[in-house]
Scaffold this motif. Structure first.
Motif, PDB file in Angstrom:
ATOM      1  N   LYS A  54      -2.554  82.790 -39.882  1.00  0.00           N
ATOM      2  CA  LYS A  54      -1.398  82.685 -38.991  1.00  0.00           C
ATOM      3  C   LYS A  54      -1.517  81.450 -38.096  1.00  0.00           C
ATOM      4  N   ALA A  55      -2.724  81.184 -37.608  1.00  0.00           N
ATOM      5  CA  ALA A  55      -2.951  79.976 -36.806  1.00  0.00           C
ATOM      6  C   ALA A  55      -2.825  78.725 -37.664  1.00  0.00           C
ATOM      7  N   MET A  56      -3.279  78.810 -38.920  1.00  0.00           N
ATOM      8  CA  MET A  56      -3.165  77.660 -39.829  1.00  0.00           C
ATOM      9  C   MET A  56      -1.701  77.346 -40.151  1.00  0.00           C
ATOM     10  N   ALA A  57      -0.818  78.354 -40.107  1.00  0.00           N
ATOM     11  CA  ALA A  57       0.605  78.159 -40.376  1.00  0.00           C
ATOM     12  C   ALA A  57       1.317  77.520 -39.186  1.00  0.00           C
ATOM     13  N   LYS A  58       0.693  77.511 -38.035  1.00  0.00           N
ATOM     14  CA  LYS A  58       1.213  76.877 -36.820  1.00  0.00           C
ATOM     15  C   LYS A  58       2.625  77.323 -36.478  1.00  0.00           C
ATOM     16  N   GLY A  59       2.833  78.636 -36.455  1.00  0.00           N
ATOM     17  CA  GLY A  59       4.115  79.170 -36.028  1.00  0.00           C
ATOM     18  C   GLY A  59       5.187  79.262 -37.101  1.00  0.00           C
ATOM     19  N   ALA A  60       4.899  78.858 -38.313  1.00  0.00           N
ATOM     20  CA  ALA A  60       5.889  78.951 -39.388  1.00  0.00           C
ATOM     21  C   ALA A  60       6.156  80.418 -39.719  1.00  0.00           C
ATOM     22  N   GLU A  61       7.403  80.732 -40.041  1.00  0.00           N
ATOM     23  CA  GLU A  61       7.755  82.104 -40.396  1.00  0.00           C
ATOM     24  C   GLU A  61       7.631  82.370 -41.885  1.00  0.00           C
ATOM     25  N   ASN A  62       7.703  81.324 -42.692  1.00  0.00           N
ATOM     26  CA  ASN A  62       7.622  81.441 -44.147  1.00  0.00           C
ATOM     27  C   ASN A  62       6.478  80.576 -44.653  1.00  0.00           C
ATOM     28  N   TYR A  63       5.471  81.211 -45.224  1.00  0.00           N
ATOM     29  CA  TYR A  63       4.340  80.467 -45.768  1.00  0.00           C
ATOM     30  C   TYR A  63       3.606  81.308 -46.805  1.00  0.00           C
ATOM     31  N   THR A  64       2.757  80.631 -47.568  1.00  0.00           N
ATOM     32  CA  THR A  64       1.970  81.281 -48.615  1.00  0.00           C
ATOM     33  C   THR A  64       0.497  81.043 -48.327  1.00  0.00           C
ATOM     34  N   VAL A  65      -0.296  82.108 -48.411  1.00  0.00           N
ATOM     35  CA  VAL A  65      -1.736  82.032 -48.175  1.00  0.00           C
ATOM     36  C   VAL A  65      -2.448  82.248 -49.506  1.00  0.00           C
ATOM     37  N   HIS A  66      -3.279  81.294 -49.893  1.00  0.00           N
ATOM     38  CA  HIS A  66      -4.035  81.384 -51.146  1.00  0.00           C
ATOM     39  C   HIS A  66      -5.514  81.319 -50.798  1.00  0.00           C
ATOM     40  N   THR A  67      -6.225  82.417 -51.023  1.00  0.00           N
ATOM     41  CA  THR A  67      -7.663  82.489 -50.754  1.00  0.00           C
ATOM     42  C   THR A  67      -8.395  82.613 -52.076  1.00  0.00           C
ATOM     43  N   PRO A  86     -19.433  80.978 -49.303  1.00  0.00           N
ATOM     44  CA  PRO A  86     -18.159  80.538 -48.740  1.00  0.00           C
ATOM     45  C   PRO A  86     -16.979  80.816 -49.674  1.00  0.00           C
ATOM     46  N   SER A  87     -15.793  80.779 -49.109  1.00  0.00           N
ATOM     47  CA  SER A  87     -14.552  80.810 -49.882  1.00  0.00           C
ATOM     48  C   SER A  87     -13.596  79.818 -49.215  1.00  0.00           C
ATOM     49  N   THR A  88     -12.453  79.562 -49.840  1.00  0.00           N
ATOM     50  CA  THR A  88     -11.500  78.588 -49.341  1.00  0.00           C
ATOM     51  C   THR A  88     -10.136  79.241 -49.148  1.00  0.00           C
ATOM     52  N   THR A  89      -9.502  78.986 -48.012  1.00  0.00           N
ATOM     53  CA  THR A  89      -8.146  79.462 -47.752  1.00  0.00           C
ATOM     54  C   THR A  89      -7.236  78.258 -47.591  1.00  0.00           C
ATOM     55  N   THR A  90      -6.101  78.289 -48.306  1.00  0.00           N
ATOM     56  CA  THR A  90      -5.079  77.241 -48.194  1.00  0.00           C
ATOM     57  C   THR A  90      -3.772  77.886 -47.780  1.00  0.00           C
ATOM     58  N   VAL A  91      -3.167  77.365 -46.721  1.00  0.00           N
ATOM     59  CA  VAL A  91      -1.859  77.813 -46.255  1.00  0.00           C
ATOM     60  C   VAL A  91      -0.858  76.720 -46.591  1.00  0.00           C
ATOM     61  N   THR A  92       0.162  77.097 -47.345  1.00  0.00           N
ATOM     62  CA  THR A  92       1.241  76.175 -47.705  1.00  0.00           C
ATOM     63  C   THR A  92       2.493  76.633 -46.988  1.00  0.00           C
ATOM     64  N   LYS A  93       3.136  75.686 -46.283  1.00  0.00           N
ATOM     65  CA  LYS A  93       4.369  76.059 -45.583  1.00  0.00           C
ATOM     66  C   LYS A  93       5.492  75.101 -45.892  1.00  0.00           C
TER      67      LYS A  93
END
Length: 93
Positions: A54-67, A86-93
């Motif tokens: 949610k912090a990585m989305a920086k306030g966006a209401e529509n986004y996709t999280v890929h872990t 480790p693992s990797t999380t990518t937020v696309t908005k």
């Protein structure tokens, strides 16, 4: 002994990486991506630093999280015998 070596090699080669995707709202509306590593100990049992999507989305209401566990994440985990995983999380908005 030869059979044990083959079984061990097969078990190491047949392991897989995991991946999961979460869609928030309508999902990603563009190609703006933010990527961070998540840090775990003991094969992922103890989180020591997990990214906040949610912090990585920086306030966006529509986004996709890929872990996922990438090849590099898996390699690091294998080199440390699963102590650090480790693992990797990518937020696309």
């Amino acid at each position: 002994m030869k059979t044990m070596a083959v079984v061990f090699a097969a078990s190491m080669l047949l392991t897989s990486c995991y991946s999961y995707t979460s869609v928030v709202g309508n999902g990603a509306q563009g190609n703006n991506k933010t990527t961070k590593w998540n840090h775990y100990l003991i094969s992922g049992l103890a989180p020591i630093g997990v990214s906040d999507s949610k912090a990585m989305a920086k306030g966006a209401e529509n986004y996709t999280v890929h872990t996922r566990q990438t090849f590099v994440n898996g390699l690091v985990s294998a080199l440390t015998f699963g102590i650090y995983a480790p693992s990797t999380t990518t937020v696309t908005k």
